[in-house]
Design an enzyme around this catalytic site. Structure first.
Site, PDB file in Angstrom:
ATOM      1  N   GLU A  91       6.512  15.768  52.677  1.00  0.00           N
ATOM      2  CA  GLU A  91       7.084  14.688  51.870  1.00  0.00           C
ATOM      3  C   GLU A  91       8.102  15.224  50.862  1.00  0.00           C
ATOM      4  OE1 GLU A  91       3.963  11.188  51.485  1.00  0.00           O
ATOM      5  OE2 GLU A  91       2.995  13.113  51.053  1.00  0.00           O
ATOM      6  N   GLU A 115      -2.686  13.550  56.919  1.00  0.00           N
ATOM      7  CA  GLU A 115      -3.595  12.893  55.974  1.00  0.00           C
ATOM      8  C   GLU A 115      -4.698  12.065  56.634  1.00  0.00           C
ATOM      9  OE1 GLU A 115      -0.104  13.885  53.329  1.00  0.00           O
ATOM     10  OE2 GLU A 115      -0.425  13.344  55.431  1.00  0.00           O
TER      11      GLU A 115
END
Length: 261
Positions: free
Chosen positions: A112, A132
């Protein structure tokens, strides 16, 4: 070079190099590290002598392995500063360019951070993933928003839903990696990109970035076109010394001497 608790900062002329320095946890970040990086990028944003940033990771194993899960599992505060994970993922007012020199694994929040940068230069052994879901979490530092924008929904959903790792070569093919560097040469390659960018006026580069971001935020050309010169970075360019220096240097057949103001 300045060594802080969780990163190092070095300035080479107008190039500001930030190295995440937690190799013992594959450069994963916890709240204290994100707070420190927030301060570092605040400094970069405010420093008139710093025109472009390069962010990388210490060692040759990981750029950033994302959120420090052991720190989280111990019940510690895992909230981020307003500027986001690593002080970058929520920083939407930074018009200076930032290059990610991805030297190894970029997982979860590390991916990210890279996606939040303007360019990604990846070591040939680098790998990217948003894993995740495998630990019962979601990539809420912008990865689930940026990846579909940058490579398209169907290709992004492949990576998002499976959590699989993407090689640097595949990232280049998909379009989120700008260049794949030979092993061990990613920082030098990123610095070469930075120097090419520095050939242009920093004021013009900031205006260009601001306009491109505005175009993404407001995709209607009919609406965004008449508003271009109202953006602060564009107004600053047209009020700057660089606006005079560029045409003058062209007329005098010499390299411009940019002031960045």
């Amino acid at each position: 070079m300045t060594t802080l608790s969780f990163c190092t900062v070095e300035q080479q002329g107008p190039i500001f190099i930030v190295t995440i320095n937690r190799p013992e946890v594959r450069n994963a970040l916890h709240r204290p590290a994100s707070l420190e990086l927030d301060e570092v990028f605040n400094r970069f944003a405010a420093d008139p002598t710093a025109w472009i940033a390069v962010v990388t990771g210490a060692g040759d194993k990981a750029f950033c392995a994302g959120n420090d899960l052991k720190y989280q599992a111990a019940g510690n505060d895992t909230t981020w500063p307003a500027s986001g994970f690593g002080g970058l993922t929520g920083r939407f007012d930074l018009n200076k360019p930032v290059i990610a020199a991805v030297n190894g694994l970029a997982l979860g929040g590390g991916f990210e951070i890279a996606l939040a940068c303007d360019l990604i230069i990846a070591d040939e052994h680098a790998e990217f993933a948003l894993p995740e879901p495998h630990v019962g979490l979601a990539a809420t530092a912008g990865g689930l928003l940026r990846l579909p924008q940058q490579i398209g929904m169907k290709r992004a959903m492949d990576i998002i839903l499976t959590g699989r790792r993407v090689t640097a070569a595949e990232g280049r093919e998909l379009g989120f990696v700008n260049e794949v560097a030979p092993a061990g040469e990613v920082l030098d390659t990123a610095l070469a990109w930075a120097r090419r960018i520095l050939a242009g006026s920093p004021m013009a580069i900031r205006a260009a970035k601001a306009l491109a971001r505005q175009g993404m935020a407001e995709p209607s050309l009919e609406l965004s076109y008449p508003l271009q010169k109202q953006l602060p970075a564009v107004a600053a360019l047209y009020a700057s010394a660089d606006k005079i220096e560029g045409p003058k240097a062209f007329a005098e057949k010499r390299k411009p001497v940019w002031q960045g103001c």
